[in-house]
Enzyme design. Structure first.
Site, PDB file in Angstrom:
ATOM      1  CB  CYS A   1      -0.790   0.053   1.282  1.00  0.00           C
ATOM      2  SG  CYS A   1      -2.369  -1.325   1.302  1.00  0.00           S
TER       3      CYS A   1
ATOM      4  CB  CYS B   1      -3.155   1.997   3.922  1.00  0.00           C
ATOM      5  SG  CYS B   1      -3.989   0.500   3.155  1.00  0.00           S
TER       6      CYS B   1
ATOM      7  CB  CYS C   1     -20.772  -7.035  20.498  1.00  0.00           C
ATOM      8  SG  CYS C   1     -20.035  -8.011  21.949  1.00  0.00           S
TER       9      CYS C   1
ATOM     10  CG  HIS D   1     -16.428 -11.495  21.430  1.00  0.00           C
ATOM     11  ND1 HIS D   1     -17.364 -10.692  21.584  1.00  0.00           N
ATOM     12  CD2 HIS D   1     -17.022 -12.910  21.147  1.00  0.00           C
ATOM     13  CE1 HIS D   1     -18.590 -11.319  21.661  1.00  0.00           C
ATOM     14  NE2 HIS D   1     -18.192 -12.663  21.390  1.00  0.00           N
TER      15      HIS D   1
ATOM     16  CB  CYS E   1     -12.442   4.108   0.223  1.00  0.00           C
ATOM     17  SG  CYS E   1     -14.148   4.816   0.152  1.00  0.00           S
TER      18      CYS E   1
ATOM     19  CB  CYS F   1     -17.597   5.944   2.478  1.00  0.00           C
ATOM     20  SG  CYS F   1     -17.122   4.105   2.443  1.00  0.00           S
ATOM     21  CB  CYS F   2     -21.451   5.304   6.102  1.00  0.00           C
ATOM     22  SG  CYS F   2     -21.409   7.256   6.401  1.00  0.00           S
TER      23      CYS F   2
END
Length: 193
Positions: free
Chosen positions: A77, A131, A187, A111, A141, A123-124
């Protein structure tokens, strides 16, 4: 006496190297799927050397806050972003591990930390890439990096935004352009069922 002084100077770096090697080996096991990598085959550069392969594949950075090494993504990357080791410029104060930078839970009491997931910075969506030691990306993205659509080059005002009613994550979060930890994946999944 000189040997003792040298030993005192060198030992912290030997310990750091051993710590990073152990983290790289653990990351390789966590990611899985590397057993068929060409580099690990009999004719490959890292045949019977999986930890050396992991050290070559993964990037680790020193956290500016806690001073411990942390996984910063794949070295490929950095190269794809034009930030390879030669000529890499960054602000060391931006190199922060997940535990020191996270907004929200970095460990689940049930966990642990392995199921902690992050929101894509741009974004969502749930992040699947980390990276440069600083940035979480979703797959979409991440694929745009290195193209004219590169999300990391956009200004915050140009990033997609959501409202509480339209956000697919169904979690209150800061505006896109900021890092955000979503919490425990297991969860969260159970709460949506």
């Amino acid at each position: 006496m000189k040997a003792e002084v040298i030993k005192d100077l060198v030992n912290p770096y030997i310990e750091l190297y051993a710590t990073v090697r152990a983290k790289a080996e653990q990351r390789l096991a966590l990611e899985g799927g590397h057993t068929k990598a060409s580099e690990l085959q009999p004719s490959g550069r890292y045949h019977k050397q999986p930890v050396d392969y992991a050290m070559h594949k993964f990037a680790y950075y020193m956290c500016f806050k806690c001073k411990n090494p942390y996984f910063g993504g794949h070295r490929s990357c950095e190269v794809a972003a034009g930030e390879g080791e030669a000529g890499r410029e960054f602000d060391a104060s931006e190199m922060i591990c997940g535990g020191c930078s996270a907004m929200g839970a970095t460990s689940c009491p049930t966990h642990g930390s392995e199921a902690i997931e992050y929101k894509c910075k741009f974004c969502c969506s749930v992040a699947s890439w980390f990276c440069w030691g600083t940035t979480h990306f979703c797959d979409s993205c991440h694929r745009k990096q290195g193209t004219p659509e590169s999300m990391s080059r956009k200004q915050r005002k140009d990033l997609p935004q959501c409202t509480p009613k339209t956000c697919p994550l169904r979690v209150p979060h800061p505006p896109n352009g900021e890092e955000f930890v979503l919490g425990c994946q297991i969860c969260r999944s159970a709460s949506f069922c």
